[in-house]
Design a protein around this motif. Structure first.
Motif, mmCIF file in Angstrom:
data_model
loop_
_atom_site.group_PDB
_atom_site.id
_atom_site.type_symbol
_atom_site.label_atom_id
_atom_site.label_comp_id
_atom_site.label_asym_id
_atom_site.label_seq_id
_atom_site.Cartn_x
_atom_site.Cartn_y
_atom_site.Cartn_z
ATOM 1 N N GLY A 8 29.071 -2.582 7.467
ATOM 2 C CA GLY A 8 30.306 -1.875 7.108
ATOM 3 C C GLY A 8 30.037 -0.560 6.402
ATOM 4 O O GLY A 8 29.280 -0.522 5.432
ATOM 5 N N VAL A 9 30.643 0.512 6.920
ATOM 6 C CA VAL A 9 30.600 1.798 6.209
ATOM 7 C C VAL A 9 31.939 1.905 5.481
ATOM 8 O O VAL A 9 32.961 2.230 6.084
ATOM 9 N N ILE A 10 31.910 1.556 4.202
ATOM 10 C CA ILE A 10 33.141 1.508 3.406
ATOM 11 C C ILE A 10 33.348 2.872 2.772
ATOM 12 O O ILE A 10 32.449 3.419 2.131
ATOM 13 N N GLN A 11 34.539 3.441 3.009
ATOM 14 C CA GLN A 11 34.792 4.810 2.559
ATOM 15 C C GLN A 11 35.951 4.807 1.564
ATOM 16 O O GLN A 11 36.950 4.117 1.792
ATOM 17 N N ASP A 12 35.815 5.570 0.466
ATOM 18 C CA ASP A 12 36.920 5.643 -0.496
ATOM 19 C C ASP A 12 37.799 6.854 -0.201
ATOM 20 O O ASP A 12 37.537 7.614 0.738
ATOM 21 N N ALA A 13 38.831 7.032 -1.017
ATOM 22 C CA ALA A 13 39.818 8.088 -0.756
ATOM 23 C C ALA A 13 39.193 9.480 -0.851
ATOM 24 O O ALA A 13 39.697 10.438 -0.260
ATOM 25 N N GLN A 14 38.088 9.605 -1.573
ATOM 26 C CA GLN A 14 37.414 10.916 -1.682
ATOM 27 C C GLN A 14 36.434 11.163 -0.543
ATOM 28 O O GLN A 14 35.742 12.179 -0.526
ATOM 29 N N GLY A 15 36.292 10.192 0.357
ATOM 30 C CA GLY A 15 35.364 10.357 1.480
ATOM 31 C C GLY A 15 33.944 9.891 1.169
ATOM 32 O O GLY A 15 33.042 10.069 1.968
ATOM 33 N N ARG A 16 33.746 9.291 -0.018
ATOM 34 C CA ARG A 16 32.402 8.797 -0.339
ATOM 35 C C ARG A 16 32.174 7.456 0.358
ATOM 36 O O ARG A 16 33.120 6.696 0.581
ATOM 37 N N VAL A 17 30.929 7.147 0.665
ATOM 38 C CA VAL A 17 30.612 5.864 1.303
ATOM 39 C C VAL A 17 29.806 4.999 0.334
ATOM 40 O O VAL A 17 29.102 5.508 -0.544
ATOM 41 N N LEU A 18 29.921 3.689 0.523
ATOM 42 C CA LEU A 18 29.306 2.748 -0.414
ATOM 43 C C LEU A 18 27.925 2.315 0.076
ATOM 44 O O LEU A 18 27.782 1.795 1.184
ATOM 45 N N ASP A 118 18.875 3.217 9.976
ATOM 46 C CA ASP A 118 20.135 3.760 9.447
ATOM 47 C C ASP A 118 20.334 5.250 9.675
ATOM 48 O O ASP A 118 21.410 5.781 9.433
ATOM 49 N N ARG A 119 19.289 5.920 10.108
ATOM 50 C CA ARG A 119 19.412 7.365 10.270
ATOM 51 C C ARG A 119 20.602 7.767 11.163
ATOM 52 O O ARG A 119 21.406 8.617 10.782
ATOM 53 N N PRO A 120 20.742 7.157 12.362
ATOM 54 C CA PRO A 120 21.911 7.544 13.180
ATOM 55 C C PRO A 120 23.248 7.135 12.583
ATOM 56 O O PRO A 120 24.270 7.739 12.912
ATOM 57 N N ILE A 121 23.251 6.137 11.701
ATOM 58 C CA ILE A 121 24.523 5.787 11.033
ATOM 59 C C ILE A 121 24.924 6.958 10.134
ATOM 60 O O ILE A 121 26.078 7.388 10.132
ATOM 61 N N CYS A 122 23.953 7.475 9.394
ATOM 62 C CA CYS A 122 24.254 8.612 8.497
ATOM 63 C C CYS A 122 24.708 9.814 9.308
ATOM 64 O O CYS A 122 25.610 10.553 8.901
ATOM 65 N N THR A 123 24.091 10.014 10.486
ATOM 66 C CA THR A 123 24.518 11.115 11.366
ATOM 67 C C THR A 123 25.964 10.906 11.797
ATOM 68 O O THR A 123 26.791 11.824 11.725
ATOM 69 N N ALA A 124 26.277 9.697 12.242
ATOM 70 C CA ALA A 124 27.635 9.409 12.737
ATOM 71 C C ALA A 124 28.665 9.629 11.627
ATOM 72 O O ALA A 124 29.772 10.107 11.886
ATOM 73 N N ILE A 125 28.300 9.294 10.388
ATOM 74 C CA ILE A 125 29.231 9.477 9.263
ATOM 75 C C ILE A 125 29.505 10.959 9.041
ATOM 76 O O ILE A 125 30.618 11.363 8.709
ATOM 77 N N ARG A 126 28.477 11.786 9.240
ATOM 78 C CA ARG A 126 28.617 13.219 8.952
ATOM 79 C C ARG A 126 29.297 13.991 10.075
ATOM 80 O O ARG A 126 29.755 15.112 9.868
#
Ligand SMILES: Nc1nc2c([nH]c(=O)n2[C@H]2C[C@H](O)[C@@H](COP(=O)(O)OP(=O)(O)OP(=O)(O)O)O2)c(=O)[nH]1
Ligand SMILES: [Mg+2]
Length: 319
Positions: A8-18, A118-126
């Motif tokens: 799970g990529v959990i995102q808060d209202a500020q766009g930060r991920v956990l 996890d590298r492509p996960i970080c790419t997908a998030i960005r």
């Protein structure tokens, strides 16, 4: 058989991920990860995701959307990470297994040591859901730049400067102007030109056409730049992965006026190819904004387009 993992990529209202830190004794121990865990026998992905997130963080997942699927082989095991975005949840996450938690802005993820998968996960998030490929007419730079500006005003944040027919000097001049404009809007500009020219022009990255992709045997730019590629089949997507490209566009998914002779892949083949791609893939060819949902449902990152994303007219107040 790979170990199937719900992530799970959990995102808060500020766009930060956990991020949470794995126990030192675990596989890939001590590294920061996205919360989640193994899908149990007989469990579907949604149930596994909800269970893992509740067990590890004490929150209830209300809705989630597919982000990316990654198959990665470590020396000791192969994992299949089924990654979903979670923006809608109830409760406040706490580390129920004693694991440290940190909320991180997407641009800062590279500062955290994470498992290689996890590298492509970080790419997908960005990456955003829309990838604009510039349209006509690069030979009329003033109009072209006004249209680029309108597209940026409308929210485009990732741009590929495609200007076939310009010589390198003309291309360099247009790229310098486009780069200044993109910076104003905090958008990233990738140059669709030979790698050497992209290096000299110092843009945010390079977009390789399939010819340039075929010629390369390694990633042409450092990790702080974007490297993207144009692909038309699975073997080109594999080639993009082999040179450690960050993402690719796959085309033509649907029939398109700009390439009338090309036979479209269709959504099913798109989904099949994407399932084997462990990097984000944009759908290209006959795409408009309404196709984002279809692309996401088939595992894609979103849509790439010229016609539907390239603004028709000048920005308001500029005429
Ligand atoms: N949760 C998670 N697992 C990841 C990530 N990246 C990555 O390579 N993995 C790997 C590490 C593990 O081999 C596997 C996840 O298994 P896990 O140890 O978290 O499984 P689990 O939560 O069910 O834990 P356990 O009950 O087996 O102790 O996937 C990631 O970002 N998040
Ligand atoms: Mg876990």
């Amino acid at each position: 058989m790979p170990v199937h993992v719900a992530v799970g990529v959990i995102q808060d209202a500020q766009g930060r991920v956990l991020l949470t830190r794995r126990a030192v004794s675990a596989h890939q121990g001590g590294l920061w990860e996205f919360p989640g865990g193994k899908v149990e026998r007989g469990e579907d992905l949604a149930r596994a995701l909800r269970r893992e997130i509740q067990e590890e963080l004490g929150i209830v997942v209300n809705t989630h959307q597919p982000l990316i699927q990654i198959t990665h082989s470590y020396p000791d095991k192969t994992v299949r990470l089924d990654v979903h975005s979670i923006q809608d949840y109830s409760g406040t996450p706490i580390g129920l297994e004693g694991q440290p938690l940190e909320w991180v802005f997407p641009e800062q993820l590279s500062q955290y040591a994470m498992p290689a998968a996890d590298r492509p996960i970080c790419t997908a998030i960005r990456l955003p859901q829309h990838y604009l490929i510039t349209g006509p007419d690069p030979r009329k730079p003033d109009q072209f730049l006004l249209r680029l500006k309108t597209s940026l005003v409308r929210g485009i944040r990732l741009v590929q400067l495609r200007a076939p027919g310009l010589n390198p000097i003309e291309y360099a001049a247009l790229a310098a102007e486009a780069r200044a404009l993109c910076r104003q809007y905090e958008a990233k500009l990738l140059l669709n030109c030979p790698v050497q020219l992209a290096r000299e022009l110092g843009a945010d990255g390079v977009h390789l056409n399939s010819h340039h992709l075929a010629e390369l045997s390694e990633r042409p730019l450092t990790d702080d730049k974007w490297v993207a590629a144009s692909c038309h089949n699975l073997s080109e997507v594999r080639k993009a992965m082999a040179i450690n490209a960050d993402f690719c566009q796959l085309s033509p998914v649907l029939a398109t006026r700009s390439h009338p002779g090309a036979s479209p892949l269709g959504w099913d083949s798109f989904a099949q190819i994407v399932a084997s791609a462990s990097i984000p893939v944009y759908a290209l060819g006959g795409m408009d904004r309404g196709h984002v949902r279809e692309a996401l449902e088939r595992g894609g990152q979103g849509v790439a387009a010229i016609t539907s994303l390239w603004a028709e007219e000048e920005p308001a107040g500029q005429r």
